[in-house]
Design an enzyme around this catalytic site. Structure first.
Site, mmCIF file in Angstrom:
data_model
loop_
_atom_site.group_PDB
_atom_site.id
_atom_site.type_symbol
_atom_site.label_atom_id
_atom_site.label_comp_id
_atom_site.label_asym_id
_atom_site.label_seq_id
_atom_site.Cartn_x
_atom_site.Cartn_y
_atom_site.Cartn_z
ATOM 1 N N GLY A 14 0.784 -1.241 -0.040
ATOM 2 C CA GLY A 14 0.172 -0.211 0.011
ATOM 3 C C GLY A 14 0.931 1.323 -0.118
ATOM 4 N N ASN A 16 1.623 3.001 -2.688
ATOM 5 C CA ASN A 16 0.994 4.053 -3.674
ATOM 6 C C ASN A 16 -0.467 4.495 -2.821
ATOM 7 O OD1 ASN A 16 2.152 4.560 -6.313
ATOM 8 N ND2 ASN A 16 2.320 2.000 -6.076
ATOM 9 N N LEU A 95 -9.823 -8.023 -13.172
ATOM 10 C CA LEU A 95 -11.320 -7.619 -13.075
ATOM 11 C C LEU A 95 -12.204 -8.127 -14.091
ATOM 12 C CD1 LEU A 95 -10.446 -3.800 -12.174
ATOM 13 C CD2 LEU A 95 -11.229 -5.569 -10.584
ATOM 14 N N HIS A 111 0.990 1.035 -13.155
ATOM 15 C CA HIS A 111 1.933 0.093 -13.470
ATOM 16 C C HIS A 111 3.372 0.598 -13.375
ATOM 17 C CE1 HIS A 111 3.040 -3.638 -15.325
ATOM 18 N NE2 HIS A 111 3.666 -3.085 -16.114
ATOM 19 N N ASP A 147 -3.389 -4.261 -17.726
ATOM 20 C CA ASP A 147 -2.641 -3.139 -18.097
ATOM 21 C C ASP A 147 -2.923 -2.480 -19.240
ATOM 22 O OD1 ASP A 147 -1.390 -3.629 -15.631
ATOM 23 O OD2 ASP A 147 -0.044 -5.267 -16.361
ATOM 24 N N GLU A 176 6.052 6.821 -9.013
ATOM 25 C CA GLU A 176 4.784 6.484 -8.951
ATOM 26 C C GLU A 176 4.105 7.113 -8.110
ATOM 27 O OE1 GLU A 176 3.953 2.169 -8.310
ATOM 28 O OE2 GLU A 176 5.914 1.583 -9.332
HETATM 29 C C1 GRF Z 1 3.653 -0.789 -7.509
HETATM 30 O O1 GRF Z 1 4.644 -1.328 -8.274
HETATM 31 C C2 GRF Z 1 2.487 -0.777 -8.523
HETATM 32 O O2 GRF Z 1 2.698 0.089 -9.955
HETATM 33 C C3 GRF Z 1 1.989 -2.001 -8.792
HETATM 34 O O3 GRF Z 1 1.867 -2.726 -7.799
HETATM 35 C C4 GRF Z 1 3.038 -2.277 -6.922
HETATM 36 C C5 GRF Z 1 2.009 -1.964 -5.611
HETATM 37 O O4 GRF Z 1 3.066 -1.290 -4.540
HETATM 38 N N1 GRF Z 1 0.662 -2.212 -9.617
HETATM 39 P P1 GRF Z 1 2.316 -0.706 -3.323
HETATM 40 O O5 GRF Z 1 1.318 -1.814 -2.694
HETATM 41 O O6 GRF Z 1 1.460 0.610 -3.869
HETATM 42 O O7 GRF Z 1 3.334 -0.400 -2.352
#
Ligand code: GRF
Length: 217
Positions: A14, A16, A95, A111, A147, A176
């Site tokens: 988590g 992000n 999904l 991604h 994706d 990100e």
């Molecule tokens: C990230 O690298 C995101 O790009 C991918 O999964 C990972 C999730 O990491 N879809 P986090 O749980 O947000 O730390």
């Protein structure tokens, strides 16, 4: 103006999600997180969300007979919370087409590659093996194929000669955490819309850092 109600879907750490929660904390951000939903009861991100006083919900996919049934339960929870935008943030479930249609142009994903290159899993290892020089990350609208979907924001990350999957992944993750809140802001302010296979962007003041891309004007 009312803030756009956002749900964040997670399965794991988590980071992000945490970046999105932090970015949306100020009252003047045009979107707010109203729900964090996980398919994994022990996702580390749930603790972070609870500590930030964000309502959380766990739906275990194993409790449902089919992907469609699980997705329908998610839709119920999301609709009940008044959600208008879903951010996938390390949500490790495919999904259903129904879910993607129900929430069309209201689901986005992040991604860790410059899509459409390197879809799928183990992206950092695969980029190093392929010897690419420029990596990056992408926020895109979600379509049923994994994706895939119109690209909202990308940031580039040069690959160093001594990079490992871990070091590269850490540097991409920093980007990100910058571009995901930016993408949410663009949507919430009505400045970015899916238009066919790509995204239409209103006039947008580009930051000095040209590694972040909405396109140059
Ligand atoms: C990230 O690298 C995101 O790009 C991918 O999964 C990972 C999730 O990491 N879809 P986090 O749980 O947000 O730390």
């Amino acid at each position: 103006m009312a803030r756009l109600k956002v749900a964040i879907l997670i399965s794991g750490r988590g980071s992000n999600m945490a970046a999105l929660i932090e970015a949306m904390q100020p009252d003047d951000f045009p979107a707010e997180v109203v729900l964090v939903l996980s398919n994994q009861p022990d996702a580390a991100g749930l603790e972070i969300a609870r500590a930030a006083n964000i309502p959380t919900e766990v739906l275990k996919h194993g409790d449902f007979d089919s992907r469609e049934a699980f997705d329908a339960a998610m839709t119920e929870v999301l609709a009940a919370a008044g959600v208008r935008l879903i951010c996938l943030a390390g949500f490790m479930r495919l999904l259903s087409t129904e879910f993607c249609q129900r929430w069309r142009d209201r689901i986005i994903n992040i991604h860790p590659s410059l899509l459409p290159a390197f879809k799928g899993l183990h992206v950092h290892e695969r980029m190093l093996e392929a010897g690419v020089r420029i990596a990056g990350c992408t926020v895109h609208f979600v379509r049923p194929a994994m994706d895939e979907g119109p690209i909202l924001v990308q940031a580039t990350v040069p690959i160093a000669a001594d990079d490992t999957a871990d070091s590269l992944s850490a540097r991409i993750l920093e980007q990100e955490h910058r571009i995901y809140p930016l993408a949410v802001r663009l949507i919430a302010e009505g400045k970015a819309r899916a238009a066919g296979a790509s995204v239409a962007l209103d006039n947008f003041a580009l930051s000095e850092d040209r590694l972040i891309n909405p396109p140059l004007r």
